[in-house]
Design a protein around this motif. Structure first.
Motif, PDB file in Angstrom:
ATOM      1  N   HIS A  17      69.073 -26.029 -15.138  1.00 54.11           N
ATOM      2  CA  HIS A  17      70.012 -25.500 -14.799  1.00 54.11           C
ATOM      3  C   HIS A  17      69.469 -24.193 -14.029  1.00 54.11           C
ATOM      4  O   HIS A  17      68.370 -23.790 -14.147  1.00 54.11           O
ATOM      5  CB  HIS A  17      71.058 -24.966 -15.658  1.00 54.11           C
ATOM      6  N   GLY A  18      70.379 -23.469 -13.508  1.00 50.60           N
ATOM      7  CA  GLY A  18      69.675 -22.086 -12.726  1.00 50.60           C
ATOM      8  C   GLY A  18      70.511 -20.962 -13.359  1.00 50.60           C
ATOM      9  O   GLY A  18      70.785 -19.963 -12.450  1.00 50.60           O
ATOM     10  N   MET A  19      70.692 -20.822 -14.547  1.00 53.27           N
ATOM     11  CA  MET A  19      71.191 -19.352 -15.052  1.00 53.27           C
ATOM     12  C   MET A  19      70.059 -19.027 -16.078  1.00 53.27           C
ATOM     13  O   MET A  19      69.210 -19.609 -16.801  1.00 53.27           O
ATOM     14  CB  MET A  19      72.444 -19.697 -15.975  1.00 53.27           C
ATOM     15  N   PHE A  20      69.895 -17.567 -15.842  1.00 58.79           N
ATOM     16  CA  PHE A  20      68.931 -17.074 -16.702  1.00 58.79           C
ATOM     17  C   PHE A  20      69.286 -15.684 -17.782  1.00 58.79           C
ATOM     18  O   PHE A  20      70.502 -15.562 -17.695  1.00 58.79           O
ATOM     19  CB  PHE A  20      67.782 -16.411 -15.441  1.00 58.79           C
ATOM     20  N   PHE A  21      68.390 -15.023 -18.133  1.00 56.06           N
ATOM     21  CA  PHE A  21      68.554 -13.899 -19.286  1.00 56.06           C
ATOM     22  C   PHE A  21      69.960 -13.084 -18.680  1.00 56.06           C
ATOM     23  O   PHE A  21      70.689 -13.109 -19.583  1.00 56.06           O
ATOM     24  CB  PHE A  21      67.284 -13.081 -19.321  1.00 56.06           C
ATOM     25  N   HIS A  22      69.793 -12.459 -17.545  1.00 50.29           N
ATOM     26  CA  HIS A  22      71.095 -11.387 -17.362  1.00 50.29           C
ATOM     27  C   HIS A  22      72.313 -12.281 -17.120  1.00 50.29           C
ATOM     28  O   HIS A  22      73.367 -11.803 -17.529  1.00 50.29           O
ATOM     29  CB  HIS A  22      70.519 -10.849 -15.942  1.00 50.29           C
ATOM     30  N   ASP A  23      72.378 -13.569 -16.610  1.00 51.39           N
ATOM     31  CA  ASP A  23      73.602 -14.524 -16.696  1.00 51.39           C
ATOM     32  C   ASP A  23      74.127 -14.644 -18.104  1.00 51.39           C
ATOM     33  O   ASP A  23      75.166 -14.546 -18.185  1.00 51.39           O
ATOM     34  CB  ASP A  23      73.162 -15.847 -15.849  1.00 51.39           C
ATOM     35  N   PHE A  24      73.126 -15.002 -19.108  1.00 56.02           N
ATOM     36  CA  PHE A  24      73.630 -15.302 -20.340  1.00 56.02           C
ATOM     37  C   PHE A  24      73.899 -14.195 -21.101  1.00 56.02           C
ATOM     38  O   PHE A  24      75.008 -14.039 -22.004  1.00 56.02           O
ATOM     39  CB  PHE A  24      72.462 -15.935 -21.007  1.00 56.02           C
ATOM     40  N   VAL A  25      73.598 -13.058 -20.954  1.00 60.06           N
ATOM     41  CA  VAL A  25      74.013 -11.673 -21.449  1.00 60.06           C
ATOM     42  C   VAL A  25      75.333 -11.537 -21.244  1.00 60.06           C
ATOM     43  O   VAL A  25      76.317 -11.042 -21.978  1.00 60.06           O
ATOM     44  CB  VAL A  25      73.051 -10.357 -21.109  1.00 60.06           C
ATOM     45  N   SER A  26      75.953 -11.902 -19.814  1.00 61.14           N
ATOM     46  CA  SER A  26      77.283 -11.614 -19.684  1.00 61.14           C
ATOM     47  C   SER A  26      78.146 -12.810 -20.073  1.00 61.14           C
ATOM     48  O   SER A  26      79.521 -12.621 -20.167  1.00 61.14           O
ATOM     49  CB  SER A  26      77.363 -11.294 -18.135  1.00 61.14           C
ATOM     50  N   ARG A  27      77.650 -14.067 -20.203  1.00 62.39           N
ATOM     51  CA  ARG A  27      78.306 -15.351 -20.520  1.00 62.39           C
ATOM     52  C   ARG A  27      78.691 -15.446 -21.979  1.00 62.39           C
ATOM     53  O   ARG A  27      79.737 -15.933 -22.469  1.00 62.39           O
ATOM     54  CB  ARG A  27      77.682 -16.509 -20.281  1.00 62.39           C
ATOM     55  N   TYR A  28      77.754 -14.864 -22.764  1.00 59.78           N
ATOM     56  CA  TYR A  28      77.741 -14.988 -24.377  1.00 59.78           C
ATOM     57  C   TYR A  28      77.951 -13.802 -25.011  1.00 59.78           C
ATOM     58  O   TYR A  28      76.978 -12.857 -25.055  1.00 59.78           O
ATOM     59  CB  TYR A  28      76.412 -15.788 -24.567  1.00 59.78           C
ATOM     60  N   PRO A  29      78.913 -13.489 -25.550  1.00 51.96           N
ATOM     61  CA  PRO A  29      79.148 -12.198 -26.393  1.00 51.96           C
ATOM     62  C   PRO A  29      77.902 -11.927 -27.378  1.00 51.96           C
ATOM     63  O   PRO A  29      77.621 -10.854 -27.771  1.00 51.96           O
ATOM     64  CB  PRO A  29      80.488 -12.240 -26.998  1.00 51.96           C
TER      65      PRO A  29
END
Length: 472
Positions: free
Chosen positions: A412-424
């Motif tokens: 997939h194409g999601m990375f560290f900064h994406d996950f910081v905002s997606r997962y509390p």
């Protein structure tokens, strides 16, 4: 790799493949060449392997079936085949404890002997239990969580070779992180998973209009205990599979060798091979297969795990995301519009499943609301490449728009900064990762690329994506 004589002798005593062995995932989309491909038989073996890796600054990764269509298990250093750690340890009426290397199909049989069963499953049972929970493998059912949600306790060997035990009552933060561990916290050696009394499922599969499905997706999701939808792109055709627990006993699925195996597998694979040269034939193939294989009602009854599982056919590129159920219908309609207007030719099916929210920190279903998993596929006939990147980009753009989270096992194409905002709880997960693995023994390309802050770890490349490039 320069090891001292004692360490090399120990690793060689556990080796099950010669030097130069090439590991490939099931879809043959990623590979690596571990210097040591070994099969530990105890927690003591794993602790010693981890300490050797620390001493020599090596990476350690565990592997089960290798079914993840990504490089999440790849390493060029030490790869642990966990098949010899597959013992059933204990159970009571509500939970069973097994070693992490036990495959799900083995677990089904062990539970069956004790008149127990797992409440929900994904499409296959080839994975190890530790591997299945590593990426929050899921089935379907709005009242049922994913497989990580079923875990009530586990044991892992951390990045310093120490044994860590956690449960709902002890070390709860580690449990909530490790129930979907991504291989980042340690080597999971034991799992305690919730069970229920053994049950049978009555499954009914019937054709419906995709437009009607998306118009009232909530009602479809609630129409049975377990609901799965397959949409056939380039058409308005869909198949809805519903399953409920029943007191009835086995009534076999009305499968046909000619229709479902010869035509639905072997001939279809040949047709897709030909379609690499004539991609505009794909909509016709989709309509043809729907008419011959799916445009009628099927009903059968069997043991739960036999109904949940089905044949995933041949290797494939696959991408799957979870979006809030409230946004799923709109996302699917946008995907349908893109396939109708883009000029891209895509394979069937698009698979739609439903999962209850969970407290597991990194589960894509983490939170209070029901999520809808949407999965897209492009088959690789005879392992040949097919164009998929434009489809993936459009799909991921739509999923991101609707607050989607990717399935961890997929590329997939999601990375560290994406996950910081997606997962509390993402930063808390990283804190526990740092505590469990301060020297990055378990960090490979996948974790470095997707999970760690940019620039955190700069080890050499440890996996290789398939270099076959389609000409279409």
């Amino acid at each position: 790799m320069d090891l001292n004589e004692e360490d090399a002798k120990f690793l060689n005593s556990l080796r099950i493949q010669p030097h130069g062995f090439k590991f490939q995932n099931w879809a043959r989309t990623f590979s690596s060449q571990p210097t040591y491909y070994v099969a530990p038989t105890s927690e003591q073996d794993i602790s010693r392997i981890v300490r050797i890796a620390n001493k020599h600054k090596l990476t350690v990764k565990a592997v089960g079936s290798g079914h993840s269509p990504s490089d999440i298990a790849c390493t060029n250093a030490i790869m642990l085949n966990m098949d010899k750690m597959n013992r059933f340890i204990s159970c009571d009426a509500e939970a069973a404890t097994v070693q992490g290397g036990m495959r799900l199909y083995q677990l089904h049989e062990e539970l069956k002997q004790r008149q127990l069963a797992l409440s929900n499953l994904g499409s296959i049972s080839d994975q190890s239990i530790a591997g299945a929970i590593a990426t929050a493998t899921h089935g379907t059912g709005i009242e049922y969580g994913d497989m990580s949600d079923m875990v009530v306790g586990l044991v892992l060997i951390d990045g310093q070779g120490q044994r860590q035990e956690c449960s709902l009552a002890h070390n709860r933060s580690l449990l909530d992180a490790a129930r979907c561990h991504l291989g980042a916290l340690g080597i999971v050696t034991q799992v305690t998973v919730k069970c229920e009394p053994m049950f049978w499922l009555r499954a009914v599969q019937e054709p419906e209009s995709f437009i009607s499905v998306t118009q009232d997706l909530h009602a479809v999701a609630k129409s049975a205990e377990h609901v799965r939808v397959w949409w056939f792109p380039h058409t308005d055709n869909a198949v809805v599979w519903r399953a409920n627990r029943t007191r009835s006993r086995t009534r076999k699925s009305p499968e046909s060798f000619v229709r479902d195996r010869l035509y639905g597998f072997h001939i279809y694979q040949m047709q897709l091979l030909k379609a690499r040269c004539f991609p505009n034939s794909i909509p016709h193939l989709t309509r043809e297969h729907f008419a011959r294989r799916f445009d009628f009602r099927r009903e059968w009854v069997d043991e739960g795990f036999r109904v949940f599982n089905f044949d995933c056919l041949f290797p494939q590129y696959v991408n799957e995301w979870a979006v809030p159920l409230d946004q799923a219908a709109e996302a699917l309609q946008e995907l349908q519009q893109w396939t109708d207007e883009s000029g891209a030719w895509v394979h069937f099916p698009v698979e739609i499943r439903f999962v209850r929210g969970t407290s597991v920190w990194l589960s894509p279903a983490s939170g209070d609301q029901v999520v809808c998993y949407i999965g897209v596929i492009m088959y690789r006939p005879y392992h040949r490449p097919v164009p998929y990147k434009a489809y993936w980009q459009a799909f991921e753009r739509i999923m991101r728009k609707h607050e989607g989270r990717p399935h961890w096992a997929k590329a997939h194409g999601m990375f560290f900064h994406d996950f910081v905002s997606r997962y509390p709880r993402f930063n808390q997960f990283l804190e526990i990762r740092n505590q469990c693995d301060p020297h990055h023994v378990f960090v490979n390309d996948y974790l470095r690329r997707h999970i760690l802050p940019p620039g955190t770890s700069q080890n050499q490349q440890e996996s290789q994506i398939s270099t076959e490039n389609p000409r279409l």
